[in-house]
Scaffold this motif. Structure first.
Motif, PDB file in Angstrom:
ATOM      1  N   VAL A  13       0.836  -1.208   0.000  1.00  0.00           N
ATOM      2  CA  VAL A  13       0.000   0.000   0.000  1.00  0.00           C
ATOM      3  C   VAL A  13       0.867   1.253   0.000  1.00  0.00           C
ATOM      4  N   LEU A  14       1.922   1.269   0.810  1.00  0.00           N
ATOM      5  CA  LEU A  14       2.810   2.433   0.833  1.00  0.00           C
ATOM      6  C   LEU A  14       3.470   2.653  -0.519  1.00  0.00           C
ATOM      7  N   ALA A  15       3.834   1.586  -1.213  1.00  0.00           N
ATOM      8  CA  ALA A  15       4.419   1.722  -2.544  1.00  0.00           C
ATOM      9  C   ALA A  15       3.414   2.370  -3.501  1.00  0.00           C
ATOM     10  N   ASP A  16       2.138   2.004  -3.367  1.00  0.00           N
ATOM     11  CA  ASP A  16       1.089   2.596  -4.205  1.00  0.00           C
ATOM     12  C   ASP A  16       0.929   4.080  -3.894  1.00  0.00           C
ATOM     13  N   ILE A  17       0.959   4.429  -2.610  1.00  0.00           N
ATOM     14  CA  ILE A  17       0.842   5.837  -2.216  1.00  0.00           C
ATOM     15  C   ILE A  17       1.988   6.650  -2.806  1.00  0.00           C
ATOM     16  N   ASP A  18       3.201   6.124  -2.719  1.00  0.00           N
ATOM     17  CA  ASP A  18       4.364   6.837  -3.247  1.00  0.00           C
ATOM     18  C   ASP A  18       4.299   6.967  -4.764  1.00  0.00           C
ATOM     19  N   ALA A  19       3.928   5.895  -5.431  1.00  0.00           N
ATOM     20  CA  ALA A  19       3.942   5.888  -6.889  1.00  0.00           C
ATOM     21  C   ALA A  19       2.870   6.794  -7.481  1.00  0.00           C
ATOM     22  N   ARG A  20       1.716   6.816  -6.848  1.00  0.00           N
ATOM     23  CA  ARG A  20       0.583   7.551  -7.423  1.00  0.00           C
ATOM     24  C   ARG A  20       0.267   8.841  -6.677  1.00  0.00           C
ATOM     25  N   ARG A  21       1.030   9.139  -5.632  1.00  0.00           N
ATOM     26  CA  ARG A  21       0.864  10.389  -4.868  1.00  0.00           C
ATOM     27  C   ARG A  21      -0.614  10.615  -4.527  1.00  0.00           C
ATOM     28  N   ARG A  22      -1.171   9.651  -3.829  1.00  0.00           N
ATOM     29  CA  ARG A  22      -2.594   9.682  -3.525  1.00  0.00           C
ATOM     30  C   ARG A  22      -2.822   9.549  -2.026  1.00  0.00           C
ATOM     31  N   PRO A  23      -3.999   9.948  -1.544  1.00  0.00           N
ATOM     32  CA  PRO A  23      -4.299   9.795  -0.123  1.00  0.00           C
ATOM     33  C   PRO A  23      -4.257   8.339   0.301  1.00  0.00           C
ATOM     34  N   ALA A  24      -3.845   8.109   1.529  1.00  0.00           N
ATOM     35  CA  ALA A  24      -3.743   6.746   2.047  1.00  0.00           C
ATOM     36  C   ALA A  24      -5.092   6.045   2.027  1.00  0.00           C
ATOM     37  N   ALA A  25      -6.152   6.768   2.338  1.00  0.00           N
ATOM     38  CA  ALA A  25      -7.476   6.138   2.375  1.00  0.00           C
ATOM     39  C   ALA A  25      -7.848   5.557   1.020  1.00  0.00           C
ATOM     40  N   ASP A  26      -7.500   6.254  -0.055  1.00  0.00           N
ATOM     41  CA  ASP A  26      -7.817   5.751  -1.397  1.00  0.00           C
ATOM     42  C   ASP A  26      -7.010   4.494  -1.706  1.00  0.00           C
ATOM     43  N   ALA A  27      -5.718   4.512  -1.354  1.00  0.00           N
ATOM     44  CA  ALA A  27      -4.877   3.344  -1.619  1.00  0.00           C
ATOM     45  C   ALA A  27      -5.343   2.135  -0.806  1.00  0.00           C
ATOM     46  N   LEU A  28      -5.733   2.357   0.433  1.00  0.00           N
ATOM     47  CA  LEU A  28      -6.215   1.258   1.270  1.00  0.00           C
ATOM     48  C   LEU A  28      -7.536   0.699   0.740  1.00  0.00           C
ATOM     49  N   LYS A  29      -8.406   1.570   0.286  1.00  0.00           N
ATOM     50  CA  LYS A  29      -9.677   1.105  -0.271  1.00  0.00           C
ATOM     51  C   LYS A  29      -9.445   0.234  -1.500  1.00  0.00           C
ATOM     52  N   ASP A  30      -8.565   0.698  -2.396  1.00  0.00           N
ATOM     53  CA  ASP A  30      -8.288  -0.078  -3.605  1.00  0.00           C
ATOM     54  C   ASP A  30      -7.637  -1.419  -3.273  1.00  0.00           C
ATOM     55  N   TRP A  31      -6.749  -1.417  -2.273  1.00  0.00           N
ATOM     56  CA  TRP A  31      -6.125  -2.684  -1.879  1.00  0.00           C
ATOM     57  C   TRP A  31      -7.189  -3.658  -1.381  1.00  0.00           C
ATOM     58  N   GLY A  32      -8.110  -3.168  -0.572  1.00  0.00           N
ATOM     59  CA  GLY A  32      -9.159  -4.034  -0.053  1.00  0.00           C
ATOM     60  C   GLY A  32     -10.039  -4.603  -1.149  1.00  0.00           C
ATOM     61  N   LEU A  33     -10.366  -3.778  -2.161  1.00  0.00           N
ATOM     62  CA  LEU A  33     -11.193  -4.253  -3.264  1.00  0.00           C
ATOM     63  C   LEU A  33     -10.478  -5.318  -4.086  1.00  0.00           C
ATOM     64  N   ALA A  34      -9.155  -5.196  -4.162  1.00  0.00           N
ATOM     65  CA  ALA A  34      -8.379  -6.155  -4.947  1.00  0.00           C
ATOM     66  C   ALA A  34      -8.027  -7.408  -4.156  1.00  0.00           C
ATOM     67  N   HIS A  35      -8.263  -7.396  -2.844  1.00  0.00           N
ATOM     68  CA  HIS A  35      -7.927  -8.534  -1.985  1.00  0.00           C
ATOM     69  C   HIS A  35      -9.121  -8.828  -1.079  1.00  0.00           C
ATOM     70  N   ARG A  36     -10.192  -9.275  -1.677  1.00  0.00           N
ATOM     71  CA  ARG A  36     -11.446  -9.441  -0.946  1.00  0.00           C
ATOM     72  C   ARG A  36     -11.387 -10.533   0.111  1.00  0.00           C
ATOM     73  N   PHE A  37     -10.367 -11.364   0.057  1.00  0.00           N
ATOM     74  CA  PHE A  37     -10.226 -12.401   1.087  1.00  0.00           C
ATOM     75  C   PHE A  37      -9.877 -11.808   2.444  1.00  0.00           C
ATOM     76  N   ALA A  38      -9.353 -10.586   2.449  1.00  0.00           N
ATOM     77  CA  ALA A  38      -8.948  -9.947   3.706  1.00  0.00           C
ATOM     78  C   ALA A  38     -10.185  -9.518   4.483  1.00  0.00           C
ATOM     79  N   GLY A  39     -10.296  -9.964   5.731  1.00  0.00           N
ATOM     80  CA  GLY A  39     -11.426  -9.596   6.561  1.00  0.00           C
ATOM     81  C   GLY A  39     -11.294  -8.203   7.136  1.00  0.00           C
TER      82      GLY A  39
END
Length: 432
Positions: A13-39
């Motif tokens: 997630v931190l790599a995504d934040i650095d690469a795309r210069r985006r808010p952490a909340a957005d990166a975390l949301k996208d990670w969760g959508l891409a990894h639906r197995f995570a509770g």
């Protein structure tokens, strides 16, 4: 997910934040959508790791000798979570979903490196370009003040006296939350941050739904109390947003008098209607702007008090929004300063002779606080700053008197001195 897998996810997630210069909340949301197995517990734990890494990004990179997402997470585990090199090595096994094993240099740095000799912006974890401004305010306290701003914030609640008779009554109704009374606000309850950063679901509590409590940082509660609004007064909350301070003022006025709540962004006002209803507020008139029209032009020269919860950089909330510190740019500060001048000038037209402007920011930068007021006083004759030494006592906040930091025109609250978010409060009185 295993603890090691959560660390790998945080690095991703931190790599995504650095690469795309985006808010952490957005990166975390996208990670969760891409990894639906995570509770939900996994997602909360990963978010906590990410936010802790952002809190200590500069100091973690310093002790690890490089500013990569992996280095920042490893350094955070040492500095923020208190893990030793052996414990961190056990998490970085290289097994399925775990981070790669520590290199020899990483292990050495985790075992021996510290912040000795680190510059202030590294030891305090803040962008180096604001150091001169912070030095003006804090002087020799700069590093401890900023280190306090890099810690986790508690969850503070304000007891709504329109619905409940006392703080004690609300506290006794919520024993399962483990809340304690806030040390400075007579209306506050505090819930300490949990080990994994998760807080209780306060908004689903029956007492919240009945309007007994509102989520509001103790510093914001104190800022409202310092305004000293009284029943029967005519008040404008000029930057009301979602209505947090509007609700506090209404309770202070015991629903007597009138508050006009407005904001130049109609979208920010959207939540206020439901909040007013739940809290039992009856003396607030919401003025929603239409097509950029001034929603309070008919009130000029009539107001006892105009509350200006000014747009600002939000540096005082970095405990809650640690990613915002690394996205702050000089251009953002200049934009906020212009907005502050505009809203202060608008407030000046609303105040009647003898009335007052209560100027509040959630910032610790002098440019947004004393400097903004100094420029206002140069533009406007007939206003004077209220003597601020007496303000805490006048508001019944004697315990605040020794903790507050006094500036040229106002009072500065900080996590280090007052245990609150970083709020600035000043009062300007229009001459009668």
């Amino acid at each position: 997910m295993t603890p090691a897998a959560r660390i790998s996810a945080a690095i991703e997630v931190l790599a995504d934040i650095d690469a795309r210069r985006r808010p952490a909340a957005d990166a975390l949301k996208d990670w969760g959508l891409a990894h639906r197995f995570a509770g939900s517990k996994d997602r909360a734990a990963i978010a906590s790791l990410v936010y802790d890494a952002l809190r200590r990004k500069a100091s973690s990179a310093w002790i690890m000798g490089e500013n990569t997402p992996r280095a920042v997470v490893l350094g955070m585990l040492r500095l923020q979570r208190g893990l030793d090199a052996g414990a961190i090595a056990a998490l970085c096994s290289g097994e399925r979903f775990a981070p790669e094993p520590l290199s020899g240099e990483e292990r050495d740095r985790l075992a021996t490196a510290d912040l000795s000799g680190a510059p202030a912006h590294v030891a305090g974890d803040f962008p180096d370009w604001i150091e001169p401004s912070l030095q003006r305010l804090f002087g020799g306290d700069l590093v401890p003040e900023m280190q306090a701003l890099a810690t986790r914030a508690p969850l503070d609640l304000r007891v709504n006296t329109l619905k409940v008779s006392s703080r004690e009554e609300a506290h006794d109704a919520l024993p399962h939350l483990g809340a304690i009374e806030t040390p400075l606000s007579p209306l506050g309850l505090r819930i300490a941050p949990s080990e994994d950063g998760r807080g209780p679901a306060v908004q689903s509590e029956p007492e919240f739904l009945k309007g007994w409590i509102e989520i509001q940082d103790e510093g914001s509660q104190l800022a409202a109390l310092i305004s000293q609004v009284k029943p029967g007064e005519q008040v404008v909350d000029l930057c009301a947003g979602g209505g947090g301070k509007t609700l506090a003022l209404a309770a202070m006025m015991d629903n007597h008098g009138q508050i006009y709540a407005t904001d130049n962004d109609a979208r920010r006002l959207a939540p206020i209607h439901d909040r007013l209803s739940r809290a039992g507020v009856r003396n607030v008139q919401v003025r929603t702007p239409r097509a950029k029209a001034d929603a309070v032009s008919d009130l000029d020269g009539r107001m006892d008090c105009v509350l200006v919860d000014a747009p600002c950089t939000g540096i005082g909330t970095w405990r809650r929004n640690p990613d915002a510190k690394w996205r702050l740019r000089p251009g953002s500060l200049e934009t906020r300063r212009k907005e502050q001048a505009t809203v202060l000038d608008r407030a000046a037209r609303l105040v009647k002779p003898g009335g007052r402007i209560v100027y509040i920011t959630c910032s610790i930068l002098p440019e947004e606080n004393d400097d903004a007021l100094s420029a206002f006083l140069e533009r406007h004759d007939g206003f004077r700053p209220e003597p601020h030494d007496a303000l805490p006592g006048q508001a019944g906040l004697q315990s605040l008197t020794e903790k507050i930091r006094r500036t040229a025109y106002g009072l500065q609250l900080t996590p280090h001195r007052t245990g609150t978010d970083g709020f600035f409060v000043a009062i300007l009185r229009r001459e009668a």
